[in-house]
Enzyme design. Sequence first.
Site, PDB file in Angstrom:
ATOM      1  N   GLU A 178       0.821  -1.223   0.000  1.00 46.71           N
ATOM      2  CA  GLU A 178       0.000   0.000   0.000  1.00 46.71           C
ATOM      3  C   GLU A 178       0.855   1.273   0.000  1.00 46.71           C
ATOM      4  O   GLU A 178       1.150   1.837   1.048  1.00 46.71           O
ATOM      5  CB  GLU A 178      -0.938   0.032   1.218  1.00 46.71           C
ATOM      6  CG  GLU A 178      -1.863   1.250   1.201  1.00 46.71           C
ATOM      7  CD  GLU A 178      -2.745   1.371   2.437  1.00 46.71           C
ATOM      8  OE1 GLU A 178      -3.656   2.228   2.427  1.00 46.71           O
ATOM      9  OE2 GLU A 178      -2.524   0.636   3.420  1.00 46.71           O
ATOM     10  N   LYS A 215      -2.824  -1.969  -2.787  1.00 45.70           N
ATOM     11  CA  LYS A 215      -3.851  -1.072  -2.264  1.00 45.70           C
ATOM     12  C   LYS A 215      -3.408   0.347  -2.586  1.00 45.70           C
ATOM     13  O   LYS A 215      -2.381   0.809  -2.088  1.00 45.70           O
ATOM     14  CB  LYS A 215      -4.056  -1.263  -0.757  1.00 45.70           C
ATOM     15  CG  LYS A 215      -5.160  -0.357  -0.193  1.00 45.70           C
ATOM     16  CD  LYS A 215      -5.587  -0.774   1.208  1.00 45.70           C
ATOM     17  CE  LYS A 215      -6.657   0.173   1.744  1.00 45.70           C
ATOM     18  NZ  LYS A 215      -7.239  -0.269   3.020  1.00 45.70           N
TER      19      LYS A 215
END
EC number: 4.1.2.13
Length: 297
Positions: A178, A215
């Site tokens: 992420e 993400k």
Amino acid sequence: MNTNTKQLDRIHSGQGFIAALDQSGGSTPKALLQYGVKEDRYSNEDQMYELVHEMRTRIIKSPAFDAQYILGAILFENTMDRFIDGQYTADYLWEQKGIVPFLKIDKGLADQTDGVQLMKPITGLDELLKRAVERHIFGTKMRSVIKEANPAGIKQVVEQQFAVANQILDSGLIPIIEPEVDIYSADKEASEKLLKEELTAHLSNLGSDVKVMLKLSIPTEDNFYRDLINDSHVLRVVALSGGYSQSEANEKLARHHGLIASFSRGLSEGLSAGQTDKEFNALLSKSIHAIYEASIK
């Protein structure tokens, strides 16, 4: 089909989104306050975590929190070690709900340098990953933040993320990488172009059978991450709400085919400790349906 294969197939090809229930120590007071629990309700960290576990338990046990719409849920370490109806949280999620459990593993962000915030060192990571495997966790999540379109900084972010991801893969878990681009960044679109280049380069260096998840912030350009979504190494690309309201995040997400939600604040928006179960479940159901619809466009 064993459990891990079922979970892998669900995350890769299921319709729905991933719920982020992973506010950690620093963000827990804010999450509780948004839920209507003021700081005078607890006097130490243990009491604070007990209250936030009650909030998460209420969400997870709600009939609205249904595998028909939710593929997986990301947990905070403290939540992983707690129980729901006598089962560890991850076991309850999978065995009672059919929802795949993930674990947030990072320890927060370092100070900004080169326009980015790297992850702080993750002390005790090997022990945490071992415990996650014992708790039947499927995958992990770790967050860095990109504030400026600085090529050197973005390169450092992606290098750090993949270095830790390899450690996670070695433990038998699937990493969610992420590198969040700040939605308020003045050069967000330029940062996204640099980020995609770095991610593509690092993905191409992975072994042929290695799978990771990404993400990412919802990109400025529609379908900008289509190449990443279609990459053979990428199990799924999920999007964070990043400070957008739920309705704004849904509206933006729906414009990106194949990108699904992994919202935290966007999911819990409007939920309150003072609501009756009927009110709470009705609002959560409405939110889940709206996020689901945006995720399957």
